[in-house]
Design an enzyme around this catalytic site. Structure first.
Site, PDB file in Angstrom:
ATOM      1  CB  SER A 186      -3.370  24.626  28.791  1.00 21.59           C
ATOM      2  OG  SER A 186      -2.302  24.191  29.610  1.00 21.59           O
ATOM      3  CE  LYS A 224      -4.796  27.663  30.600  1.00 23.44           C
ATOM      4  NZ  LYS A 224      -4.102  28.873  30.530  1.00 23.44           N
ATOM      5  CG  HIS A 226      -5.381  23.655  33.106  1.00 19.11           C
ATOM      6  ND1 HIS A 226      -4.360  24.584  33.055  1.00 19.11           N
ATOM      7  CD2 HIS A 226      -4.875  22.521  32.570  1.00 19.11           C
ATOM      8  CE1 HIS A 226      -3.293  24.035  32.508  1.00 19.11           C
ATOM      9  NE2 HIS A 226      -3.579  22.783  32.198  1.00 19.11           N
ATOM     10  CG  ASN A 227      -3.848  28.279  34.397  1.00 13.35           C
ATOM     11  OD1 ASN A 227      -4.049  27.402  33.560  1.00 13.35           O
ATOM     12  ND2 ASN A 227      -3.340  29.446  34.081  1.00 13.35           N
ATOM     13  CD  GLU A 284       0.219  25.120  34.945  1.00 14.12           C
ATOM     14  OE1 GLU A 284      -0.612  24.947  34.040  1.00 14.12           O
ATOM     15  OE2 GLU A 284       1.027  26.066  34.948  1.00 14.12           O
TER      16      GLU A 284
HETATM   17  P1  NDP Z   1       3.356  37.830  24.736  1.00  8.20           P
HETATM   18  O1  NDP Z   1       3.735  38.754  25.835  1.00  8.20           O
HETATM   19  O2  NDP Z   1       4.424  37.027  24.068  1.00  8.20           O
HETATM   20  O3  NDP Z   1       2.590  38.667  23.608  1.00  8.20           O
HETATM   21  C1  NDP Z   1       1.595  39.583  23.948  1.00  8.20           C
HETATM   22  C2  NDP Z   1       0.855  39.973  22.684  1.00  8.20           C
HETATM   23  O4  NDP Z   1      -0.239  40.829  23.056  1.00  8.20           O
HETATM   24  C3  NDP Z   1       1.718  40.767  21.704  1.00  8.20           C
HETATM   25  O5  NDP Z   1       1.363  40.373  20.407  1.00  8.20           O
HETATM   26  C4  NDP Z   1       1.273  42.206  21.998  1.00  8.20           C
HETATM   27  O6  NDP Z   1       1.439  43.067  20.902  1.00  8.20           O
HETATM   28  C5  NDP Z   1      -0.197  41.989  22.254  1.00  8.20           C
HETATM   29  N1  NDP Z   1      -0.786  43.120  22.961  1.00  8.20           N
HETATM   30  C6  NDP Z   1      -0.570  43.490  24.244  1.00  8.20           C
HETATM   31  N2  NDP Z   1      -1.314  44.568  24.552  1.00  8.20           N
HETATM   32  C7  NDP Z   1      -1.993  44.896  23.423  1.00  8.20           C
HETATM   33  C8  NDP Z   1      -2.923  45.915  23.108  1.00  8.20           C
HETATM   34  N3  NDP Z   1      -3.304  46.816  24.016  1.00  8.20           N
HETATM   35  N4  NDP Z   1      -3.424  45.941  21.848  1.00  8.20           N
HETATM   36  C9  NDP Z   1      -3.060  45.033  20.945  1.00  8.20           C
HETATM   37  N5  NDP Z   1      -2.192  44.033  21.186  1.00  8.20           N
HETATM   38  C10 NDP Z   1      -1.667  43.976  22.414  1.00  8.20           C
HETATM   39  O7  NDP Z   1       2.199  36.927  25.311  1.00  8.20           O
HETATM   40  P2  NDP Z   1       1.915  35.370  25.120  1.00  8.20           P
HETATM   41  O8  NDP Z   1       1.906  35.018  23.674  1.00  8.20           O
HETATM   42  O9  NDP Z   1       2.754  34.588  26.053  1.00  8.20           O
HETATM   43  O10 NDP Z   1       0.414  35.273  25.708  1.00  8.20           O
HETATM   44  C11 NDP Z   1      -0.719  35.688  24.986  1.00  8.20           C
HETATM   45  C12 NDP Z   1      -1.941  35.305  25.798  1.00  8.20           C
HETATM   46  O11 NDP Z   1      -1.958  33.886  25.959  1.00  8.20           O
HETATM   47  C13 NDP Z   1      -1.944  35.902  27.207  1.00  8.20           C
HETATM   48  O12 NDP Z   1      -3.250  36.178  27.605  1.00  8.20           O
HETATM   49  C14 NDP Z   1      -1.384  34.779  28.047  1.00  8.20           C
HETATM   50  O13 NDP Z   1      -1.792  34.861  29.401  1.00  8.20           O
HETATM   51  C15 NDP Z   1      -1.978  33.569  27.351  1.00  8.20           C
HETATM   52  N6  NDP Z   1      -1.261  32.317  27.547  1.00  8.20           N
HETATM   53  C16 NDP Z   1       0.103  32.287  27.580  1.00  8.20           C
HETATM   54  C17 NDP Z   1       0.779  31.082  27.774  1.00  8.20           C
HETATM   55  C18 NDP Z   1       2.270  31.006  27.775  1.00  8.20           C
HETATM   56  O14 NDP Z   1       2.804  29.942  28.120  1.00  8.20           O
HETATM   57  N7  NDP Z   1       2.985  32.053  27.384  1.00  8.20           N
HETATM   58  C19 NDP Z   1       0.020  29.824  27.949  1.00  8.20           C
HETATM   59  C20 NDP Z   1      -1.394  29.980  27.823  1.00  8.20           C
HETATM   60  C21 NDP Z   1      -1.995  31.182  27.655  1.00  8.20           C
HETATM   61  P3  NDP Z   1       2.762  43.990  20.786  1.00  8.20           P
HETATM   62  O15 NDP Z   1       3.781  43.149  20.102  1.00  8.20           O
HETATM   63  O16 NDP Z   1       2.304  45.150  19.969  1.00  8.20           O
HETATM   64  O17 NDP Z   1       3.155  44.392  22.187  1.00  8.20           O
END
Ligand code: NDP
Length: 477
Positions: free
Chosen positions: A127, A181, A184-185, A188
């Site tokens: 988080s 988590k 937590h959400n 939130e």
């Molecule tokens: P993004 O949308 O910025 O990035 C997603 C990532 O997942 C990319 O690297 C993408 O790769 C990869 N991906 C998606 N599908 C696949 C697949 N089938 N195989 C391999 N790679 C894949 O996401 P975030 O960084 O925001 O979030 C990542 C995780 O963290 C999620 O589960 C999210 O819920 C969680 N999270 C996010 C928060 C936030 O504030 N953003 C806070 C806390 C948790 P590609 O570039 O190839 O598409």
């Protein structure tokens, strides 16, 4: 060789990678779309011990044993797909950590499936958004406990710190980390909804302008409501659009949601926990989505028009402060009630005090108030609920009259405050020794012969009255 490998260079993954690198960990990175890896390396990786891989075999081969692989990818099927691609490349004892927002039953399943293959799986709630990932998130790991000694130092180092204590503690087996988590959400959602309702009352019941609202939140942030969400609310209320008007006024009142609040509310229903405040917060977002319907209804149904007298407005504003604080106590009491119930069902030994502690920094719900919750779980014996903790009980009694006044304001002015008011309804229900369920039981027995217990007899005995017939009560076998 790298001590950790990170898959997924999206918003969270890229920032966590830089955080790990800042703390001296050599890491390898891989992203499904290699262009993103190239971009990351070009912009951020100069002078850092970061290895970029464009395929998984190369990525896995660059890691020291036992391999530690952190997935920061979209939750759901993508996690299973990437695990399936990794499995042939791994050895027993290697560790896969899922840092995405996975649903906890998936984490429990993955922990079981991977354990059968000798791979240690950790489901770790992360988080704090982009900023937290970059400079110190709140981390909620759970899963295979044998992984913890291997990854502990690394993640306690990159996590947020409060008074020298890391906001990263082991939570338990299986899906415990992602469960915490999820709650937590949900909390939130509740915190955000309460603040939004107070803003709406300030504006539409008390007629305050945005600058005054921003000043009020800034002032409240110096007291017992001090928290990240209060702080950012003050800032966003002050923010001006290009034409100099408050930007919030131009933002469409239709809330998005990614589903973790819904999961929490559904889970509470399944565990028979009255998590009313978080459920109200989810419902409020659902109602907000019906914009067109609300606009039409506003023209048809109107609203009360009697304004609050000028000389009463300051007292109502103070009441709103107390209502916000008291409802927040109820929300956290309900959240911990859910955690305690789930822990019993799943045989988790959740460290409640540590949970409060690891939410104290790095995450969206961080607040001063969590220190008081930590203190409650350090008492001997631990109170049955935060509402029965001597500190919070005294605080609630002090806030109660303002809380009622705020709910009356909402009711009389026709301003919706479902979370503030349902929290009060819960509080009144919780402190009610003799509730209304006797009437429900009588109704159930009347139409369905479901039976009832009596307060003046052994509770093991059940009775039925022939209400519509001869009126005689019989003891059920
Ligand atoms: P993004 O949308 O910025 O990035 C997603 C990532 O997942 C990319 O690297 C993408 O790769 C990869 N991906 C998606 N599908 C696949 C697949 N089938 N195989 C391999 N790679 C894949 O996401 P975030 O960084 O925001 O979030 C990542 C995780 O963290 C999620 O589960 C999210 O819920 C969680 N999270 C996010 C928060 C936030 O504030 N953003 C806070 C806390 C948790 P590609 O570039 O190839 O598409």
């Amino acid at each position: 060789m790298s001590s950790i490998g990170l898959i997924g260079l999206g918003v969270m993954g890229a920032n966590l990678a830089l955080n790990l690198s800042d703390k001296g960990y050599a890491l390898s990175v891989y992203n499904r779309t290699f262009a993103l890896t190239e971009q990351f390396m070009a912009v951020h990786a100069q002078g850092r011990a970061i290895v970029a891989a464009d395929n998984l075999p190369e990525f896995v081969a660059s890691l020291t044993a036992p391999r530690v692989i952190l997935l920061m990818i979209t939750a759901g099927r993508a996690v299973d797909a990437v695990i399936a691609q990794l499995l042939p490349l791994l050895n027993p004892g290697d560790i896969i950590i899922d840092g995405g927002n996975s649903h906890y039953p998936d984490s429990t399943r993955r922990w079981q499936e991977l354990r059968a293959q000798g791979i240690r799986f950790v489901g770790m709630g992360v988080s704090g958004g982009e900023e937290g990932a970059r400079h110190g998130p709140s981390l909620m790991p759970g899963g295979d406990v044998e992984a913890w000694p291997v990854i502990r130092e690394m993640f306690q180092t990159v996590a947020a710190q409060v008074d020298g204590v890391a906001c990263c503690q082991w939570l338990g087996e299986g899906g415990a980390g992602h469960y915490v988590k999820m709650v937590h959400n949900g909390i939130e959602y509740g915190d955000m909804q309460l603040i939004a309702e107070v803003c709406h009352l300030m504006r539409h019941a008390l007629g305050m302008d945005y600058a005054a609202m921003a000043d009020t939140f800034a002032l409240w942030n110096q007291g017992r409501l001090e928290s990240y969400l209060i702080e950012i609310t003050s800032q966003l209320l002050r923010h001006k659009d290009a034409d100099g008007s408050p930007l919030v006024e131009k933002i469409l009142d239709r809330a998005g949601q990614k589903g973790t609040g819904l999961w929490t509310a559904q889970d509470a229903l399944e565990h028979a926990v009255p998590l009313t405040l978080i459920a109200e917060a989810v419902h409020a977002r659902m109602l907000s989505a019906r914009k067109d319907e609300r606009v039409a209804a506003s023209q048809l149904l109107g609203k009360p028009t009697e304004p609050v007298p000028e000389n009463q407005r300051q007292a109502y504003l103070e009441a709103l402060h107390d209502a916000l604080y008291a409802a927040k106590v109820v929300s956290y009491a309900q959240g911990f009630m859910l955690l305690q119930t789930a822990a019993r069902q799943y045989a988790w030994d959740l460290p409640y005090g540590d949970i409060a502690l690891l939410w104290r920094a790095g995450c969206i719900i961080r607040s001063r108030f969590l220190g008081d919750i930590k203190a409650s779980f350090a008492r001997e014996p631990v109170p049955q609920s935060l509402l029965q903790d001597p500190f919070f009980a005294a605080e609630l009694q002090q806030a109660e009259s303002g809380w009622r006044k705020a709910v009356v304001l909402a009711v009389m002015q026709g301003v919706p405050a479902p979370a503030l008011s349902s929290a009060l309804a819960f509080y009144d229900g919780y402190r009610c020794a003799n509730g209304s369920a006797n009437i429900l039981q009588a109704q159930r027995d009347f139409f369905g012969a479901h039976g009832y217990q009596r307060v003046d007899r052994d509770p093991a005995l059940h009775f039925h009255t022939r209400w519509g017939g001869d009126g005689v009560e019989e003891q059920l076998p």
